[in-house]
Design a protein around this motif. Structure first.
Motif: not given
Lengths: 182, 245
Positions: B87-91, B131-135, B168-169, B194-196
Protein backbone atom coordinates in the motif's frame (compact mmCIF):
# COMPACT_ATOMS: atom_id res chain seq x y z
CA UNK A 1 6.80 -20.01 14.73
CA UNK A 2 4.29 -22.85 14.47
CA UNK A 3 6.71 -24.74 12.25
CA UNK A 4 9.33 -24.90 15.04
CA UNK A 5 6.56 -25.92 17.44
CA UNK A 6 5.59 -28.81 15.18
CA UNK A 7 9.24 -29.92 14.99
CA UNK A 8 9.64 -29.89 18.77
CA UNK A 9 12.63 -27.52 18.65
CA UNK A 10 12.90 -24.15 20.49
CA UNK A 11 13.36 -21.96 17.39
CA UNK A 12 14.09 -22.01 13.67
CA UNK A 13 16.28 -19.69 11.58
CA UNK A 14 14.33 -17.72 8.95
CA UNK A 15 15.52 -15.90 5.85
CA UNK A 16 13.47 -12.79 6.31
CA UNK A 17 12.00 -10.03 8.47
CA UNK A 18 15.28 -8.30 9.44
CA UNK A 19 14.89 -4.53 9.64
CA UNK A 20 11.09 -4.69 9.82
CA UNK A 21 8.68 -3.37 12.42
CA UNK A 22 7.46 -6.93 12.89
CA UNK A 23 10.78 -7.81 14.56
CA UNK A 24 10.89 -4.57 16.51
CA UNK A 25 7.41 -5.09 17.93
CA UNK A 26 7.80 -8.81 18.60
CA UNK A 27 11.27 -8.96 20.13
CA UNK A 28 9.86 -11.67 22.41
CA UNK A 29 9.48 -13.91 19.35
CA UNK A 30 12.29 -12.86 16.99
CA UNK A 31 16.03 -12.47 17.66
CA UNK A 32 19.09 -12.07 15.47
CA UNK A 33 21.78 -14.69 16.13
CA UNK A 34 25.07 -15.74 14.61
CA UNK A 35 25.04 -18.86 12.44
CA UNK A 36 27.23 -21.21 14.52
CA UNK A 37 28.43 -22.97 11.36
CA UNK A 38 29.22 -19.81 9.34
CA UNK A 39 30.53 -17.25 11.80
CA UNK A 40 30.40 -14.35 9.31
CA UNK A 41 26.63 -14.38 8.91
CA UNK A 42 23.69 -13.72 11.20
CA UNK A 43 20.14 -14.98 10.97
CA UNK A 44 16.75 -14.02 12.27
CA UNK A 45 15.54 -16.83 14.51
CA UNK A 46 11.84 -17.31 15.31
CA UNK A 47 10.73 -18.79 18.62
CA UNK A 48 8.62 -21.96 18.61
CA UNK A 49 4.88 -21.53 19.05
CA UNK A 50 3.00 -24.40 20.71
CA UNK A 51 -0.61 -23.25 21.09
CA UNK A 52 -2.61 -24.61 24.02
CA UNK A 53 -5.43 -25.35 21.61
CA UNK A 54 -5.49 -25.67 17.83
CA UNK A 55 -8.86 -25.52 16.05
CA UNK A 56 -9.50 -26.14 12.37
CA UNK A 57 -12.21 -27.37 10.04
CA UNK A 58 -11.94 -30.68 8.18
CA UNK A 59 -14.05 -32.64 5.73
CA UNK A 60 -14.70 -35.86 7.63
CA UNK A 61 -13.67 -37.83 10.69
CA UNK A 62 -14.22 -41.31 12.07
CA UNK A 63 -14.98 -42.41 15.64
CA UNK A 64 -11.29 -42.98 16.31
CA UNK A 65 -10.53 -39.35 15.54
CA UNK A 66 -8.81 -39.89 12.20
CA UNK A 67 -9.51 -36.82 10.09
CA UNK A 68 -9.57 -35.88 6.41
CA UNK A 69 -8.84 -32.21 5.64
CA UNK A 70 -8.86 -30.34 2.34
CA UNK A 71 -5.73 -30.66 0.23
CA UNK A 72 -3.17 -27.90 0.15
CA UNK A 73 -3.30 -26.55 3.71
CA UNK A 74 -0.92 -26.64 6.67
CA UNK A 75 -3.38 -28.17 9.17
CA UNK A 76 -1.01 -31.05 9.97
CA UNK A 77 1.63 -28.57 11.15
CA UNK A 78 -0.91 -26.89 13.43
CA UNK A 79 -2.13 -30.26 14.75
CA UNK A 80 1.44 -31.30 15.55
CA UNK A 81 2.29 -28.05 17.32
CA UNK A 82 -0.84 -27.61 19.47
CA UNK A 83 -1.23 -29.35 22.86
CA UNK A 84 -4.94 -29.98 22.29
CA UNK A 85 -6.54 -30.17 18.86
CA UNK A 86 -10.25 -29.70 18.07
CA UNK A 87 -11.46 -30.46 14.56
CA UNK A 88 -14.90 -29.56 13.22
CA UNK A 89 -16.01 -31.69 10.26
CA UNK A 90 -18.72 -31.82 7.62
CA UNK A 91 -19.35 -35.51 8.10
CA UNK A 92 -18.70 -38.36 10.55
CA UNK A 93 -17.93 -41.66 8.82
CA UNK A 94 -17.44 -45.22 10.08
CA UNK A 95 -13.77 -45.34 9.16
CA UNK A 96 -11.40 -42.96 7.46
CA UNK A 97 -9.40 -44.71 4.76
CA UNK A 98 -5.70 -43.88 5.24
CA UNK A 99 -5.51 -43.65 1.44
CA UNK A 100 -8.55 -41.34 1.13
CA UNK A 101 -8.18 -39.28 -2.04
CA UNK A 102 -10.81 -36.61 -1.21
CA UNK A 103 -8.30 -34.77 0.95
CA UNK A 104 -5.30 -35.32 3.21
CA UNK A 105 -5.49 -37.66 6.20
CA UNK A 106 -4.38 -36.54 9.66
CA UNK A 107 -4.11 -39.58 11.96
CA UNK A 108 -5.93 -39.53 15.29
CA UNK A 109 -2.72 -39.50 17.31
CA UNK A 110 -2.63 -35.71 16.71
CA UNK A 111 -6.34 -35.12 17.46
CA UNK A 112 -8.05 -34.48 20.81
CA UNK A 113 -11.69 -33.95 19.85
CA UNK A 114 -13.95 -33.99 16.81
CA UNK A 115 -17.14 -31.92 16.42
CA UNK A 116 -19.79 -32.61 13.79
CA UNK A 117 -20.40 -29.17 12.27
CA UNK A 118 -21.90 -29.34 8.78
CA UNK A 119 -21.38 -26.11 6.80
CA UNK A 120 -18.63 -25.28 9.26
CA UNK A 121 -16.61 -23.61 6.52
CA UNK A 122 -19.55 -21.55 5.22
CA UNK A 123 -19.47 -18.97 3.56
CA UNK A 124 -16.11 -20.25 2.28
CA UNK A 125 -15.87 -23.62 0.57
CA UNK A 126 -15.57 -27.21 1.75
CA UNK A 127 -14.27 -29.12 -1.32
CA UNK A 128 -16.60 -31.99 -2.22
CA UNK A 129 -19.44 -30.55 -0.10
CA UNK A 130 -20.17 -26.99 -1.21
CA UNK A 131 -18.45 -24.09 -2.92
CA UNK A 132 -17.96 -20.57 -1.57
CA UNK A 133 -21.05 -18.34 -1.35
CA UNK A 134 -19.73 -15.29 -3.14
CA UNK A 135 -22.88 -13.23 -2.53
CA UNK A 136 -22.54 -13.76 1.20
CA UNK A 137 -18.83 -12.93 1.12
CA UNK A 138 -19.66 -9.73 -0.77
CA UNK A 139 -22.29 -8.87 1.85
CA UNK A 140 -19.60 -9.23 4.52
CA UNK A 141 -17.14 -7.07 2.57
CA UNK A 142 -19.79 -4.37 2.13
CA UNK A 143 -20.78 -4.56 5.81
CA UNK A 144 -17.16 -4.26 6.93
CA UNK A 145 -16.92 -0.76 5.43
CA UNK A 146 -18.27 0.98 8.55
CA UNK A 147 -18.66 0.30 12.28
CA UNK A 148 -22.43 0.54 12.08
CA UNK A 149 -23.00 -1.80 9.13
CA UNK A 150 -20.49 -4.24 10.60
CA UNK A 151 -22.34 -4.25 13.93
CA UNK A 152 -25.63 -4.89 12.13
CA UNK A 153 -24.05 -7.76 10.24
CA UNK A 154 -22.67 -9.39 13.39
CA UNK A 155 -26.00 -8.96 15.18
CA UNK A 156 -27.94 -10.50 12.32
CA UNK A 157 -25.71 -13.50 11.72
CA UNK A 158 -24.05 -14.12 15.10
CA UNK A 159 -25.61 -12.50 18.19
CA UNK A 160 -29.27 -12.90 17.22
CA UNK A 161 -28.87 -16.54 16.21
CA UNK A 162 -29.37 -19.12 18.98
CA UNK A 163 -27.10 -21.87 17.64
CA UNK A 164 -25.57 -23.43 14.54
CA UNK A 165 -28.82 -25.13 13.49
CA UNK A 166 -30.70 -21.83 13.66
CA UNK A 167 -27.93 -20.25 11.60
CA UNK A 168 -28.31 -22.93 8.93
CA UNK A 169 -32.07 -22.29 8.88
CA UNK A 170 -31.53 -18.54 8.58
CA UNK A 171 -29.17 -19.05 5.66
CA UNK A 172 -31.45 -21.61 4.03
CA UNK A 173 -28.67 -24.20 4.07
CA UNK A 174 -30.10 -27.69 3.89
CA UNK A 175 -28.36 -30.85 4.94
CA UNK A 176 -28.11 -33.61 2.38
CA UNK A 177 -29.15 -37.09 3.64
CA UNK A 178 -25.49 -38.05 4.09
CA UNK A 179 -24.87 -35.05 6.31
CA UNK A 180 -28.04 -35.63 8.37
CA UNK A 181 -27.25 -39.31 8.96
CA UNK A 182 -23.73 -38.56 9.99
CA UNK B 1 2.55 5.34 -27.52
CA UNK B 2 0.45 4.24 -24.55
CA UNK B 3 -2.26 6.56 -25.89
CA UNK B 4 -1.91 5.04 -29.34
CA UNK B 5 -2.74 1.58 -27.98
CA UNK B 6 -5.29 2.93 -25.47
CA UNK B 7 -3.63 0.79 -22.80
CA UNK B 8 -5.34 0.04 -19.52
CA UNK B 9 -3.22 0.72 -16.42
CA UNK B 10 -3.01 -3.02 -15.81
CA UNK B 11 -1.87 -3.74 -19.37
CA UNK B 12 0.83 -1.08 -19.12
CA UNK B 13 2.22 -2.40 -15.82
CA UNK B 14 2.04 -6.03 -17.00
CA UNK B 15 4.08 -5.14 -20.11
CA UNK B 16 6.71 -3.29 -18.07
CA UNK B 17 6.95 -6.19 -15.58
CA UNK B 18 7.25 -8.72 -18.42
CA UNK B 19 10.53 -7.12 -19.51
CA UNK B 20 12.22 -8.14 -16.25
CA UNK B 21 11.47 -11.85 -16.76
CA UNK B 22 14.41 -13.88 -18.07
CA UNK B 23 14.90 -17.18 -19.81
CA UNK B 24 16.18 -20.02 -17.59
CA UNK B 25 15.21 -18.18 -14.42
CA UNK B 26 12.31 -19.05 -12.12
CA UNK B 27 9.97 -16.11 -11.53
CA UNK B 28 6.92 -16.09 -9.28
CA UNK B 29 4.00 -14.05 -7.97
CA UNK B 30 1.58 -14.52 -5.09
CA UNK B 31 -2.01 -15.65 -4.99
CA UNK B 32 -3.69 -12.27 -5.55
CA UNK B 33 -1.47 -10.98 -8.32
CA UNK B 34 -3.21 -10.58 -11.66
CA UNK B 35 -0.82 -7.95 -13.07
CA UNK B 36 2.48 -9.85 -12.59
CA UNK B 37 0.77 -13.10 -13.63
CA UNK B 38 -0.15 -11.45 -16.94
CA UNK B 39 3.36 -9.98 -17.21
CA UNK B 40 5.12 -13.33 -16.68
CA UNK B 41 2.87 -15.07 -19.22
CA UNK B 42 3.54 -12.25 -21.70
CA UNK B 43 7.30 -12.73 -21.24
CA UNK B 44 6.91 -16.44 -21.97
CA UNK B 45 5.13 -15.58 -25.19
CA UNK B 46 7.63 -12.91 -26.27
CA UNK B 47 11.30 -12.74 -25.27
CA UNK B 48 11.55 -15.45 -22.60
CA UNK B 49 10.00 -18.72 -23.83
CA UNK B 50 12.27 -20.70 -21.51
CA UNK B 51 11.30 -18.78 -18.37
CA UNK B 52 9.94 -20.93 -15.55
CA UNK B 53 6.95 -19.17 -13.98
CA UNK B 54 5.01 -19.78 -10.77
CA UNK B 55 1.59 -18.23 -10.18
CA UNK B 56 0.51 -19.25 -6.67
CA UNK B 57 -3.07 -20.43 -6.39
CA UNK B 58 -3.39 -21.13 -10.12
CA UNK B 59 -4.31 -24.49 -11.60
CA UNK B 60 -1.51 -24.76 -14.15
CA UNK B 61 1.37 -22.69 -12.73
CA UNK B 62 1.62 -23.68 -9.07
CA UNK B 63 3.65 -26.87 -8.60
CA UNK B 64 3.50 -26.90 -4.78
CA UNK B 65 1.26 -28.83 -2.38
CA UNK B 66 1.30 -26.17 0.35
CA UNK B 67 2.43 -22.60 0.90
CA UNK B 68 5.35 -23.74 3.00
CA UNK B 69 6.73 -25.85 0.16
CA UNK B 70 6.89 -22.69 -1.95
CA UNK B 71 8.62 -20.79 0.86
CA UNK B 72 11.18 -23.55 1.35
CA UNK B 73 11.81 -23.47 -2.42
CA UNK B 74 12.65 -19.77 -2.10
CA UNK B 75 14.68 -20.22 1.09
CA UNK B 76 16.78 -22.88 -0.66
CA UNK B 77 17.63 -20.28 -3.28
CA UNK B 78 15.68 -21.84 -6.13
CA UNK B 79 13.59 -18.79 -6.91
CA UNK B 80 15.22 -16.00 -8.95
CA UNK B 81 12.56 -13.30 -9.05
CA UNK B 82 9.47 -12.44 -7.02
CA UNK B 83 6.79 -9.76 -7.37
CA UNK B 84 5.72 -7.61 -4.42
CA UNK B 85 3.24 -4.78 -4.07
CA UNK B 86 2.45 -2.67 -1.02
CA UNK B 87 0.00 0.00 0.00
CA UNK B 88 3.07 2.20 0.64
CA UNK B 89 6.61 1.99 -0.75
CA UNK B 90 9.15 4.46 0.61
CA UNK B 91 12.45 5.95 -0.55
CA UNK B 92 14.44 3.30 1.31
CA UNK B 93 12.78 0.37 -0.44
CA UNK B 94 10.62 -0.46 2.57
CA UNK B 95 7.06 -1.57 1.88
CA UNK B 96 3.94 -1.61 4.05
CA UNK B 97 1.16 -4.20 4.03
CA UNK B 98 -0.04 -3.75 7.62
CA UNK B 99 -1.40 -0.40 8.85
CA UNK B 100 -1.85 3.22 7.77
CA UNK B 101 -1.47 5.82 10.51
CA UNK B 102 -0.71 5.18 14.17
CA UNK B 103 0.35 1.57 14.62
CA UNK B 104 -1.60 1.15 17.83
CA UNK B 105 -4.68 3.04 16.63
CA UNK B 106 -4.54 2.77 12.86
CA UNK B 107 -6.67 4.68 10.35
CA UNK B 108 -6.59 1.63 8.09
CA UNK B 109 -5.86 -1.92 9.23
CA UNK B 110 -4.95 -4.27 6.41
CA UNK B 111 -4.83 -8.08 6.33
CA UNK B 112 -1.01 -8.12 6.55
CA UNK B 113 1.21 -10.40 4.54
CA UNK B 114 1.65 -14.09 3.93
CA UNK B 115 5.11 -14.64 2.52
CA UNK B 116 6.57 -11.32 1.40
CA UNK B 117 8.32 -10.72 4.75
CA UNK B 118 10.47 -13.73 3.86
CA UNK B 119 10.53 -13.62 0.09
CA UNK B 120 11.89 -10.06 0.02
CA UNK B 121 15.03 -11.52 1.64
CA UNK B 122 15.32 -14.98 0.12
CA UNK B 123 14.94 -14.02 -3.56
CA UNK B 124 17.76 -12.27 -5.50
CA UNK B 125 15.64 -10.14 -7.83
CA UNK B 126 12.52 -8.29 -6.73
CA UNK B 127 10.04 -6.49 -8.97
CA UNK B 128 7.79 -4.26 -6.87
CA UNK B 129 4.83 -2.57 -8.48
CA UNK B 130 2.12 -0.12 -7.52
CA UNK B 131 -1.02 0.87 -9.46
CA UNK B 132 -1.01 4.42 -8.10
CA UNK B 133 1.89 6.89 -8.18
CA UNK B 134 1.04 9.56 -5.60
CA UNK B 135 2.76 11.00 -2.53
CA UNK B 136 0.57 8.82 -0.30
CA UNK B 137 1.67 5.63 -2.10
CA UNK B 138 5.32 6.71 -2.16
CA UNK B 139 5.86 8.46 1.19
CA UNK B 140 9.19 9.52 2.72
CA UNK B 141 8.85 6.63 5.19
CA UNK B 142 6.19 3.93 5.42
CA UNK B 143 3.76 3.85 8.37
CA UNK B 144 4.85 0.28 9.11
CA UNK B 145 7.80 -1.70 7.75
CA UNK B 146 6.44 -5.06 6.58
CA UNK B 147 9.60 -5.59 4.52
CA UNK B 148 12.85 -3.64 4.77
CA UNK B 149 14.92 -2.48 1.80
CA UNK B 150 18.08 -2.78 3.86
CA UNK B 151 18.99 -5.27 6.60
CA UNK B 152 21.44 -4.87 9.49
CA UNK B 153 25.08 -5.66 8.60
CA UNK B 154 25.92 -9.36 8.47
CA UNK B 155 22.40 -10.70 7.90
CA UNK B 156 22.25 -13.57 5.41
CA UNK B 157 20.21 -12.04 2.62
CA UNK B 158 20.07 -12.80 -1.10
CA UNK B 159 18.35 -9.66 -2.42
CA UNK B 160 20.65 -7.91 -4.89
CA UNK B 161 18.24 -6.09 -7.21
CA UNK B 162 15.06 -4.23 -6.31
CA UNK B 163 13.12 -2.40 -9.02
CA UNK B 164 9.81 -0.61 -8.58
CA UNK B 165 7.45 -0.28 -11.55
CA UNK B 166 4.82 2.47 -11.29
CA UNK B 167 2.41 4.13 -13.73
CA UNK B 168 4.92 7.01 -14.11
CA UNK B 169 8.42 5.57 -13.87
CA UNK B 170 10.78 2.78 -12.92
CA UNK B 171 12.76 3.15 -9.68
CA UNK B 172 15.74 1.07 -8.65
CA UNK B 173 17.29 0.58 -5.20
CA UNK B 174 20.86 1.91 -5.32
CA UNK B 175 22.98 -0.77 -3.64
CA UNK B 176 25.50 1.83 -2.36
CA UNK B 177 23.27 4.62 -1.06
CA UNK B 178 20.41 2.20 -0.19
CA UNK B 179 17.95 4.75 -1.65
CA UNK B 180 15.46 4.41 -4.48
CA UNK B 181 16.48 6.37 -7.57
CA UNK B 182 15.04 6.89 -11.03
CA UNK B 183 15.97 4.32 -13.66
CA UNK B 184 13.65 5.71 -16.33
CA UNK B 185 10.51 7.80 -16.77
CA UNK B 186 7.61 6.72 -18.97
CA UNK B 187 6.90 8.87 -22.01
CA UNK B 188 4.52 11.79 -21.48
CA UNK B 189 5.77 12.44 -17.90
CA UNK B 190 8.44 14.96 -16.94
CA UNK B 191 10.94 14.50 -14.10
CA UNK B 192 9.20 17.40 -12.31
CA UNK B 193 5.81 15.64 -12.50
CA UNK B 194 7.29 12.43 -11.10
CA UNK B 195 8.94 14.35 -8.25
CA UNK B 196 5.69 16.19 -7.44
CA UNK B 197 3.91 12.85 -7.10
CA UNK B 198 6.62 11.26 -4.96
CA UNK B 199 6.92 11.80 -1.21
CA UNK B 200 10.72 11.38 -1.11
CA UNK B 201 13.50 13.21 -2.94
CA UNK B 202 14.56 11.97 -6.35
CA UNK B 203 17.70 13.26 -8.04
CA UNK B 204 16.33 14.88 -11.20
CA UNK B 205 19.29 17.21 -11.77
CA UNK B 206 20.83 15.01 -14.47
CA UNK B 207 18.91 13.70 -17.46
CA UNK B 208 16.79 10.59 -16.83
CA UNK B 209 16.32 8.07 -19.65
CA UNK B 210 12.86 7.49 -21.09
CA UNK B 211 11.36 4.05 -20.49
CA UNK B 212 11.48 2.22 -23.85
CA UNK B 213 8.02 2.67 -25.36
CA UNK B 214 5.53 -0.17 -25.36
CA UNK B 215 5.74 -2.03 -28.66
CA UNK B 216 2.97 -3.24 -30.92
CA UNK B 217 4.23 -6.81 -30.48
CA UNK B 218 3.90 -6.57 -26.69
CA UNK B 219 0.37 -5.19 -26.90
CA UNK B 220 -0.95 -7.59 -29.50
CA UNK B 221 0.62 -10.62 -27.80
CA UNK B 222 -0.90 -9.58 -24.48
CA UNK B 223 -4.34 -9.04 -26.01
CA UNK B 224 -4.50 -11.83 -28.58
CA UNK B 225 -2.43 -14.60 -26.97
CA UNK B 226 -2.09 -14.04 -23.22
CA UNK B 227 -5.69 -12.91 -22.59
CA UNK B 228 -7.38 -15.96 -24.18
CA UNK B 229 -4.76 -18.22 -22.56
CA UNK B 230 -5.52 -16.80 -19.10
CA UNK B 231 -9.24 -17.30 -19.63
CA UNK B 232 -8.83 -20.82 -20.95
CA UNK B 233 -6.35 -21.92 -18.26
CA UNK B 234 -8.49 -20.30 -15.52
CA UNK B 235 -5.63 -18.02 -14.49
CA UNK B 236 -7.54 -14.93 -13.27
CA UNK B 237 -10.07 -15.46 -16.10
CA UNK B 238 -12.48 -12.74 -14.92
CA UNK B 239 -9.79 -10.10 -14.47
CA UNK B 240 -8.14 -11.00 -17.80
CA UNK B 241 -11.50 -10.59 -19.56
CA UNK B 242 -12.11 -7.26 -17.87
CA UNK B 243 -8.70 -5.59 -17.71
CA UNK B 244 -7.02 -6.67 -20.95
CA UNK B 245 -8.61 -5.14 -24.04
Amino acid sequence: MVQAGSMGVPYVPVRGFSGTDIIERRSDTFKIERNPFEQHETYVVAKAINPDIGIFHGLKADKFGNVVVRKGGDELMLAQSARKVIVTVEEIVDTVDPDDTDGWVIPSIHITAVVHAPFGAYPTAAPGYYSADNDQLQEYVDAAQSEETFKNYINKYVHNVLNHEEFLKLMNLTLTPELINA
Amino acid sequence: MTELFDLTLEEHLAILLSRGIRDFETSACGALSFIPAAGMLLAQHTHAPMAEIIILGSRDYSPFSTGKDFHYHAQRGQLDLFHISGIEIDGYGNFNLHVIGDRDNPDVLMPGQYGTGMLYYAVPRIQMFRTEHTPRSFPETVSYKSGAGTSPEGIARRTREVRVITPMCILVLNQETRLLELESIHEKYTPQEVQENTGFDLDISSSIPETPPVTEQEVTTLRQVVKPHMIESETYPDLAAKLIR
